[in-house]
Design a protein around this motif. Structure first.
Motif, PDB file in Angstrom:
ATOM      1  N   ILE A 181       1.003  -1.400  -0.041  1.00 15.21           N
ATOM      2  CA  ILE A 181      -0.189   0.086  -0.656  1.00 15.21           C
ATOM      3  C   ILE A 181       1.290   1.636   0.189  1.00 15.21           C
ATOM      4  CG2 ILE A 181      -1.946   1.282   1.560  1.00 15.21           C
ATOM      5  CD1 ILE A 181      -3.222  -1.029   0.910  1.00 15.21           C
ATOM      6  N   ARG A 182       0.871   2.006  -1.045  1.00 15.87           N
ATOM      7  CA  ARG A 182       1.738   3.258  -0.958  1.00 15.87           C
ATOM      8  C   ARG A 182       0.514   4.389  -1.340  1.00 15.87           C
ATOM      9  NH1 ARG A 182       1.951   4.390  -6.744  1.00 15.87           N
ATOM     10  NH2 ARG A 182       1.891   2.280  -8.034  1.00 15.87           N
ATOM     11  N   PRO A 183       1.773   5.734  -1.200  1.00 14.47           N
ATOM     12  CA  PRO A 183       0.575   6.754  -2.106  1.00 14.47           C
ATOM     13  C   PRO A 183       0.625   6.824  -3.680  1.00 14.47           C
ATOM     14  CG  PRO A 183       2.126   7.431  -0.550  1.00 14.47           C
ATOM     15  CD  PRO A 183       2.293   5.883  -1.005  1.00 14.47           C
ATOM     16  N   ALA A 184      -0.198   7.016  -4.332  1.00 12.41           N
ATOM     17  CA  ALA A 184      -0.795   7.271  -5.683  1.00 12.41           C
ATOM     18  C   ALA A 184       0.516   7.782  -6.709  1.00 12.41           C
ATOM     19  CB  ALA A 184      -2.142   7.262  -6.105  1.00 12.41           C
ATOM     20  N   VAL A 221      -1.795  -2.511  -9.747  1.00  6.55           N
ATOM     21  CA  VAL A 221      -2.418  -1.861  -9.292  1.00  6.55           C
ATOM     22  C   VAL A 221      -3.783  -2.229  -8.539  1.00  6.55           C
ATOM     23  CG1 VAL A 221      -4.175   0.430  -8.584  1.00  6.55           C
ATOM     24  CG2 VAL A 221      -1.346   0.718  -9.239  1.00  6.55           C
ATOM     25  N   VAL A 222      -3.978  -3.149  -7.866  1.00  5.66           N
ATOM     26  CA  VAL A 222      -5.702  -3.501  -7.473  1.00  5.66           C
ATOM     27  C   VAL A 222      -6.247  -3.310  -6.574  1.00  5.66           C
ATOM     28  CG1 VAL A 222      -3.967  -5.767  -7.573  1.00  5.66           C
ATOM     29  CG2 VAL A 222      -4.394  -5.013  -5.536  1.00  5.66           C
ATOM     30  N   GLY A 223      -6.150  -1.968  -6.310  1.00  8.13           N
ATOM     31  CA  GLY A 223      -7.554  -1.095  -5.404  1.00  8.13           C
ATOM     32  C   GLY A 223      -6.850   0.287  -5.503  1.00  8.13           C
ATOM     33  N   TYR A 224      -7.659   0.782  -4.860  1.00  8.70           N
ATOM     34  CA  TYR A 224      -7.108   2.426  -4.247  1.00  8.70           C
ATOM     35  C   TYR A 224      -8.138   2.997  -3.283  1.00  8.70           C
ATOM     36  CZ  TYR A 224     -10.577   5.680  -6.555  1.00  8.70           C
ATOM     37  OH  TYR A 224     -12.078   5.735  -7.159  1.00  8.70           O
ATOM     38  N   ALA A 225      -7.798   3.636  -2.444  1.00  6.65           N
ATOM     39  CA  ALA A 225      -8.603   4.762  -1.886  1.00  6.65           C
ATOM     40  C   ALA A 225      -8.535   6.303  -1.621  1.00  6.65           C
ATOM     41  CB  ALA A 225      -8.160   4.199   0.550  1.00  6.65           C
ATOM     42  N   PHE A 226      -9.140   6.617  -1.851  1.00  3.52           N
ATOM     43  CA  PHE A 226      -9.441   8.007  -1.942  1.00  3.52           C
ATOM     44  C   PHE A 226     -10.325   9.099  -0.451  1.00  3.52           C
ATOM     45  CE2 PHE A 226     -12.232  11.740  -3.748  1.00  3.52           C
ATOM     46  CZ  PHE A 226     -10.723  12.881  -3.601  1.00  3.52           C
ATOM     47  N   GLY A 275      -8.834  -9.080   1.999  1.00  4.71           N
ATOM     48  CA  GLY A 275      -8.418  -8.464   2.673  1.00  4.71           C
ATOM     49  C   GLY A 275      -7.445  -7.365   2.030  1.00  4.71           C
ATOM     50  N   ILE A 276      -7.184  -7.161   0.944  1.00  3.29           N
ATOM     51  CA  ILE A 276      -7.238  -5.837   0.246  1.00  3.29           C
ATOM     52  C   ILE A 276      -8.018  -4.700   1.031  1.00  3.29           C
ATOM     53  CG2 ILE A 276      -6.676  -4.646  -2.303  1.00  3.29           C
ATOM     54  CD1 ILE A 276      -6.480  -7.231  -3.324  1.00  3.29           C
ATOM     55  N   GLY A 277      -8.683  -4.562   1.242  1.00  2.00           N
ATOM     56  CA  GLY A 277     -10.550  -3.561   1.016  1.00  2.00           C
ATOM     57  C   GLY A 277     -10.096  -3.220   2.863  1.00  2.00           C
ATOM     58  N   ARG A 278      -9.993  -3.913   3.548  1.00  2.40           N
ATOM     59  CA  ARG A 278      -9.758  -3.651   4.390  1.00  2.40           C
ATOM     60  C   ARG A 278      -8.202  -3.080   5.085  1.00  2.40           C
ATOM     61  NH1 ARG A 278      -6.110  -6.734   7.349  1.00  2.40           N
ATOM     62  NH2 ARG A 278      -6.503  -8.891   6.270  1.00  2.40           N
ATOM     63  N   LEU A 279      -7.026  -3.462   4.160  1.00  2.00           N
ATOM     64  CA  LEU A 279      -5.728  -2.972   4.147  1.00  2.00           C
ATOM     65  C   LEU A 279      -5.720  -1.515   3.701  1.00  2.00           C
ATOM     66  CD1 LEU A 279      -3.326  -5.664   3.693  1.00  2.00           C
ATOM     67  CD2 LEU A 279      -3.343  -5.468   5.898  1.00  2.00           C
ATOM     68  N   LEU A 280      -6.526  -1.257   2.584  1.00  2.00           N
ATOM     69  CA  LEU A 280      -6.568  -0.012   2.249  1.00  2.00           C
ATOM     70  C   LEU A 280      -6.996   1.290   3.140  1.00  2.00           C
ATOM     71  CD1 LEU A 280      -7.532  -0.609  -1.514  1.00  2.00           C
ATOM     72  CD2 LEU A 280      -5.226   1.009  -0.682  1.00  2.00           C
ATOM     73  N   LEU A 281      -8.670   0.354   3.853  1.00  2.00           N
ATOM     74  CA  LEU A 281      -8.990   1.229   4.678  1.00  2.00           C
ATOM     75  C   LEU A 281      -7.638   1.174   6.463  1.00  2.00           C
ATOM     76  CD1 LEU A 281     -11.604   2.859   5.445  1.00  2.00           C
ATOM     77  CD2 LEU A 281     -12.451   0.025   6.952  1.00  2.00           C
ATOM     78  N   ALA A 282      -7.337   0.131   6.701  1.00  2.00           N
ATOM     79  CA  ALA A 282      -6.567   0.851   7.617  1.00  2.00           C
ATOM     80  C   ALA A 282      -5.528   2.203   7.414  1.00  2.00           C
ATOM     81  CB  ALA A 282      -6.253  -0.213   8.195  1.00  2.00           C
ATOM     82  N   ALA A 283      -5.270   1.665   6.413  1.00  2.00           N
ATOM     83  CA  ALA A 283      -4.164   2.758   5.755  1.00  2.00           C
ATOM     84  C   ALA A 283      -5.050   4.443   5.463  1.00  2.00           C
ATOM     85  CB  ALA A 283      -3.469   1.925   4.569  1.00  2.00           C
ATOM     86  N   ALA A 284      -5.851   4.516   5.518  1.00  2.00           N
ATOM     87  CA  ALA A 284      -6.461   5.449   5.023  1.00  2.00           C
ATOM     88  C   ALA A 284      -6.901   6.206   5.889  1.00  2.00           C
ATOM     89  CB  ALA A 284      -7.912   5.247   3.641  1.00  2.00           C
TER      90      ALA A 284
END
Length: 166
Positions: free
Chosen positions: A7-10, A72-77, A108-117
């Motif tokens: 998980i990294r900045p876009a 890239v398999v997902g993103y959070a904004f 679990g990708i959504g969960r990890l993106l949510l935690a990072a966001a």
């Protein structure tokens, strides 16, 4: 899939990938309720990708990507907002988008993106995080429930018949 997820900045090079995912988000929501949510348009992926990259350059915003094996398999904004008197809300971090490629969901990708966001919003000084989710998006609601979000507002829509016809 057990390969390493990052998980990294876009960055600007992610524009096409996050644009494609953003267009999927629009299409999915339009399928939920075509009268409430905007319809996909032919160049939506390009426009959405450009929008997200410009937002990522703003100090109060964050766009994070989930990357696996160079893809890239997902993103959070998300972003930090001040008082919102129309919503009767003080300063808060707002999660605008959380999208995982359909081929990579339930891993679990959504969960990890949510935690990072949420971590990024906290670093921006957010005292709380808020989000909106489509009424029919039960999978996302379950994710947010498990993360500790509580329901505080319900949007209701009534078609009035005015405005441009679609």
């Amino acid at each position: 899939m057990t390969s390493l997820l990052t998980i990294r900045p876009a960055v600007a090079a992610d524009r096409a990938a996050i644009g494609r995912l953003g267009a999927l988000l629009v299409a999915e929501h339009h399928q939920f309720d075509s009268r409430r949510f905007i319809a996909p348009i032919p160049d939506l992926a390009q426009r959405y990708g450009t929008f997200l990259i410009t937002q990522s350059e703003r100090a109060e915003m964050t766009v994070l990507v989930a990357e696996r094996e160079g893809q890239v398999v997902g993103y959070a904004f998300a972003g930090m907002e001040g008082n919102d008197y129309m919503a009767l809300r003080g300063p808060a971090g707002v999660l605008y988008d959380l999208v995982v490629d359909p081929e990579h969901r339930r891993q679990g990708i959504g969960r990890l993106l949510l935690a990072a966001a949420l971590k990024a919003l906290s670093a921006l000084g957010a005292p709380r995080a808020v989000l909106f989710t489509a009424d029919k998006n039960h999978v996302a609601q379950a994710l947010f429930d498990k993360a500790g979000f509580r329901r505080t507002m319900i949007e209701m829509t009534l078609e009035l018949g005015g405005g441009p016809s679609t």
